[in-house]
Structure formats: C-alpha cells, structure tokens
Motif scaffolding. Structure first.
Motif, PDB file in Angstrom:
ATOM      1  N   CYS A   1       4.707   4.631  10.609  1.00  0.00           N
ATOM      2  CA  CYS A   1       4.717   4.983   9.190  1.00  0.00           C
ATOM      3  C   CYS A   1       4.134   6.380   8.982  1.00  0.00           C
ATOM      4  O   CYS A   1       3.212   6.782   9.668  1.00  0.00           O
ATOM      5  CB  CYS A   1       3.884   3.937   8.450  1.00  0.00           C
ATOM      6  SG  CYS A   1       3.635   4.274   6.714  1.00  0.00           S
TER       7      CYS A   1
ATOM      8  N   ARG B   1       0.836  -1.194   0.000  1.00  0.00           N
ATOM      9  CA  ARG B   1       0.000   0.000   0.000  1.00  0.00           C
ATOM     10  C   ARG B   1       0.876   1.251   0.000  1.00  0.00           C
ATOM     11  O   ARG B   1       0.619   2.213  -0.726  1.00  0.00           O
ATOM     12  CB  ARG B   1      -0.882  -0.046   1.244  1.00  0.00           C
ATOM     13  CG  ARG B   1      -1.979   0.953   1.263  1.00  0.00           C
ATOM     14  CD  ARG B   1      -2.876   0.688   2.461  1.00  0.00           C
ATOM     15  NE  ARG B   1      -3.566   1.895   2.861  1.00  0.00           N
ATOM     16  CZ  ARG B   1      -4.742   2.260   2.369  1.00  0.00           C
ATOM     17  NH1 ARG B   1      -5.371   1.514   1.488  1.00  0.00           N
ATOM     18  NH2 ARG B   1      -5.297   3.377   2.765  1.00  0.00           N
TER      19      ARG B   1
ATOM     20  N   CYS C   1      -3.887   6.221   6.401  1.00  0.00           N
ATOM     21  CA  CYS C   1      -4.409   4.868   6.245  1.00  0.00           C
ATOM     22  C   CYS C   1      -5.509   4.545   7.234  1.00  0.00           C
ATOM     23  O   CYS C   1      -6.512   3.948   6.887  1.00  0.00           O
ATOM     24  CB  CYS C   1      -3.295   3.845   6.415  1.00  0.00           C
ATOM     25  SG  CYS C   1      -2.262   3.699   4.970  1.00  0.00           S
TER      26      CYS C   1
HETATM   27  S1  SF4 Z   1       0.323   2.850   7.644  1.00  0.00           S
HETATM   28 FE1  SF4 Z   1       0.574   0.651   7.473  1.00  0.00          FE
HETATM   29  S2  SF4 Z   1      -0.763   0.113   5.788  1.00  0.00           S
HETATM   30 FE2  SF4 Z   1      -0.462   2.292   5.667  1.00  0.00          FE
HETATM   31  S3  SF4 Z   1       1.207   2.576   4.246  1.00  0.00           S
HETATM   32 FE3  SF4 Z   1       2.070   2.545   6.293  1.00  0.00          FE
HETATM   33  S4  SF4 Z   1       2.617   0.448   6.660  1.00  0.00           S
HETATM   34 FE4  SF4 Z   1       1.246   0.436   4.914  1.00  0.00          FE
END
Ligand code: SF4
Lengths: 328, 170
Positions: free
Chosen positions: B158, B22, B164
């Motif tokens: 992340c 993703r 997300c």
């Molecule tokens: S938050 Fe989790 S699902 Fe979204 S891009 Fe980052 S790693 Fe991937």
C-alpha cells in the motif's frame, strides 16, 4: 535519485527529457532529469522558463545559494500535496499553547539525544559535558513557554559546542565560540554551511507531504519563510551534519586549504571544500539502516520524510508524536 | 434507492472501503502519497493496451466515476483477481450510478492476465449491498480521527505503508 550541485558558472538548458549544463567554456554535460531529486546552484547560472517547466513536470526542486554558500531561495514546483484539512489541523496545534509546546519539546528531545550520541562517541573526558547537558535536559519537561524552551536549548547547545574541541583532534578546527553571521573560523564555516544544506534537504522532503512548511512549532512561524524546516532540522543537524564534520576533520579529509578568508574576517569553505563536504553529505543521506517499525531498509534522507509523516499523524489525532532518536 | 448525489463517493472510495477503512479516511482527508510502485504502473499499461483491443470508450459520469463502456456492457480491467470482492463491488457501484440515470447495464470484470472474465449483475440484493457500502463510507469519512491501524496482508504493497507503520520504539 540524487541531488545535483553546480559550482561553476554557466547555463542550464532543457533538452527533451534531459538537462544540459554548459559551463563558461562551452563544455557540455548532460544529466537525465529522471534521476534528479534536487538541484543546488552555487555558481551563477542562466536558465529559462522552459527549463523551469521541466523541473515542475518532474517535481524537481531547485535551491540557490549566494556567494558565501548560504541558502538564498528555492524554485518549488507547484505543490501537488495540499490538504486544507492538514493546514487547519496544523494551525490548531500552533494556536493552542499546550499543543504547540508539546511538539516543540519533542524536537528538542530529538536534537539533544543526537547531541549526546555524538559526544558519547568520544569517550575520554566527555562525562562532564554529558552530565551538564543531562542536568539541563531534565528541566525541558518543565518549560512553560517557547522562549523558556529555546533558552534551555541554547544552554545545551553551548555546552555541546564546547565539547567539539574535545571531539576534534586538529587544533586548526578548534572553536572559540559559535558565530553564525558571519562565521570567522573554519569550524563555524563548516557548521553554517552544513546547516544551510540540511535546511534545504528538510524543505525538499516537507514538500512531498501535506504539511505546510510555513507553520512551525518551535521557531516562530514568522522567523523565516519555511520555519517548519528549521524545526525539523534541529533533530537532523546533530545526527547528520555534526557527525559528518567531526569525521571529515578527524580523518584529515577536510584540511586548512579548503577554506578562504574574506577581508581576513569572514571564513568560508572554498569550492573544493564544499565539494568534499557535499559528496560526504550525499553519501550519508543515502546510507540505510533497518527501520525498527517498518522493518525495511530506510535511508537517512527518508528518515526525514518519516519525521514529517509522524508529525501529520500527531496533528490528525492518530499517533502521538515521538521524535527520532537514533538507536544504532 | 438512495440518492447518490447525497452520498458522493468515487469508485475508488468504494474500493478503499472494502480494502481498508483507514485508507479511505486518509484519502478523503486529502492525505495522499505518490504510489510509484511498479504494480500501479503495470495496471496502467494493461489498461491502455486493453483499450485499443476493444475499441471501448471511457465515460465520466457526474464527475464521480469513470467507466469503460465496451459496447453494451460496463467493463473494468484489473491486473489480478486478488481483490475480486472489492473489484466486484466497485463495478456494482458503477452499475448502480448508471441505473439511477435510467441506464441498465451488465458489468464484466476482465482479468486479461488470467484470461478470466466475470459477469456482474445489479440484482435487488446487490442494490442493498451497494447501499450498505455507501452508508458505511459516509460513516468512515465522518470520523474525526483516522480508524486505528490493523495489519492487513495488503499493507506492505500500500502507498500508505510508511505513513501507517512508522513509529518509535522506546
Ligand atoms: S498501510 Fe495498511 S492500514 Fe495503512 S492504509 Fe494501507 S492497507 Fe490500510
């Protein structure tokens, strides 16, 4: 990170990594730029390109307001967040009438939810407003065109504003009717000023995302330059501004001496009134709640950014857009 | 070997592919968010410090990958070995690109904080592995919508976390 509001006349200068404000009397005030997110200018300010370049470097947005306190324009650093892909997707949701009205409708659902939430806080005698609004709300689903949808929203807003006299204890602030240009009484002056500020806050958040602020769904993309900001502000005006206005009045923080009249026709917040309002506004924006899906403390300001994220997710076919409906 | 020119991938997309499809999809569709977390900053500082010690030089190849040449080997400096698998693949990919240009090198993963160095060799098996990843990246990029959300241990750190995981509860 905070917003800086400057009411006095004077000069803004760059000094290495800080900015300096020198007022008309030559008094200096230094502000570290790294702590600043937006600068709002209400006074008459001189500045030069070296100052503006510093803003670009630091990603600080500068908003200017005219004498009456209304938004007049922005200096926006060269946008870092651009995506041709998002532009195309966004446009495709405007060009397709079905897709466009879906999003427009969600904005109104969010707005109405927050209007009802405000009315409900003042229990006695509020049923009549709630019932009337809810009877219009059920028809939103059936609106076929944007003007029809706008009409329904207008009806709801009218009833909502009628309920203000019920929410506000001090008669000095009672409504006759909503008058935007120009506002003729204190309550209209407060709403207009608040909406102006809300608009710039949404715009600043929009600029941190890849959404194109000129492409809107509810408002015609041509109505104002950054009409997507108007769209999203619909959700946040009742949530942030209106609640603030009512509590400032009912807690006797905002008083009759915070207003001035021009030619006994136009009513405006004076400098002190604006300062009081903006202080409360800043406090509200930095207030946090625990977000239900993020499971993190989230400020009201960040909720605006999250609304942008949800829109992006919708237009790229990830998750269907649902407006924020404050649950707390 | 595949022709890398046809499968333009940055070193970062190799990492993203291994970490989260993703993330790869979002970043290749120009949906990026500023990551101002301390961790990234730490990574940068670490990088700069290691630079000075080894007297290495940074080389940009084909506008595609940026590698650190430490004398006769290709080095990658990482702040921790938590992502060792993807670090290794990223480095293998660099060696792969170099090999296409006729340069054969050995790779080394540096984890200075853990006082650890790992050698990486582009064997025939590794070439196959790299090519599988390159094709995989292409498949992810070409999807018309982002790959569905899967909760990863990595999510909370992340830069896409808020994007997300934001949603509305009915
Ligand atoms: S938050 Fe989790 S699902 Fe979204 S891009 Fe980052 S790693 Fe991937």
């Amino acid at each position: 990170m905070k917003d800086i509001f400057i009411f006095n006349n004077g000069r803004l200068k760059r000094t290495d990594s800080t900015i300096q404000f020198i007022d008309a009397d030559g008094k200096k005030k230094t502000i570290p730029i790294v702590q600043v997110e937006n600068i709002h200018l209400f006074g008459e300010i001189d500045m030069n390109t070296s100052f503006l370049n510093l803003l670009t470097q630091q990603g600080v947005v500068l908003h200017t307001y005219n004498y009456y306190g209304y938004y007049s324009g922005s200096f926006i650093p060269r946008s870092k967040q651009v995506s041709g892909y998002i532009d195309v997707r966004q446009a495709s949701h405007i060009l397709d009438p079905q897709k466009r009205i879906f999003i427009a409708r969600q904005f109104i659902y969010g707005a109405v939810h927050h209007m009802l939430k405000n009315i409900r806080q003042h229990k006695d005698g509020s049923e009549v407003y709630i019932n009337t609004i809810e009877s219009v709300r059920v028809n939103i689903e059936n609106a076929k065109t944007i003007p029809e949808l706008m009409g329904m929203e207008g009806n709801i807003r009218k009833i909502y504003f009628q309920s203000f006299n019920h929410m506000i204890k001090n008669e000095f602030f009672h409504f006759v009717k909503r008058e935007k240009r120009p506002p003729k009484d204190p309550i209209n002056a407060l709403i207009s000023f608040g909406n102006s500020i809300m608009y710039t806050t949404v715009l600043s958040e929009l600029y941190k995302t890849q959404l194109n602020p000129t492409m809107s769904f509810l408002h015609e993309p041509s109505v104002k330059r950054y009409s997507l900001s108007l769209d999203l502000a619909e959700i946040f005006k009742p949530l942030i501004i209106d609640g603030l206005i009512v509590s400032l009045i009912n807690n006797r923080v905002m008083k009759s001496n915070h207003f001035e009249y021009i030619e006994s026709e136009i009513c405006l917040l004076n400098d002190e009134g604006r300062k009081i309002f903006l202080k409360a506004y800043e406090e509200k924006l930095s207030k946090t709640i625990k977000h239900r899906t993020l499971k993190r403390q989230t400020s009201y300001r960040f909720l605006i950014r999250l609304e942008c994220y949800k829109l992006i997710k919708h237009i790229i076919g990830d998750t269907t857009y649902k407006p924020l409906k404050a649950w707390w | 070997m595949l022709n890398v020119d046809e499968l333009k991938a940055t070193g970062l997309s190799v990492q993203y592919y291994l970490v989260c499809h993703r993330k790869l999809w979002l970043s290749t569709h120009q949906i990026q968010f500023e990551q101002d977390s301390d961790r990234v900053l730490e990574g940068k500082v670490l990088h700069e410090q290691t630079y000075n010690k080894h007297g290495n030089k940074e080389v940009l190849i084909d506008n595609l990958i940026k590698i650190d040449l430490f004398g006769d080997y290709v080095g990658e400096v990482k702040s921790s070995s938590r992502m060792q698998q993807s670090d290794r693949m990223q480095l293998l990919y660099y060696l792969y690109v170099l090999k296409q240009a006729g340069i054969n090198k050995v790779g080394k993963l540096h984890y200075p904080k853990e006082k650890k160095v790992e050698e990486v060799h582009l064997t025939d098996a590794a070439v196959k592995e790299v090519e599988k990843v390159l094709i995989g990246i292409q498949v992810v990029k070409d999807k018309s919508t982002p790959p569905p959300l899967i909760k990863l241990p990595y999510c909370s750190k992340c830069a896409y976390y808020s994007f997300c995981w934001v949603g509305e509860v009915d």
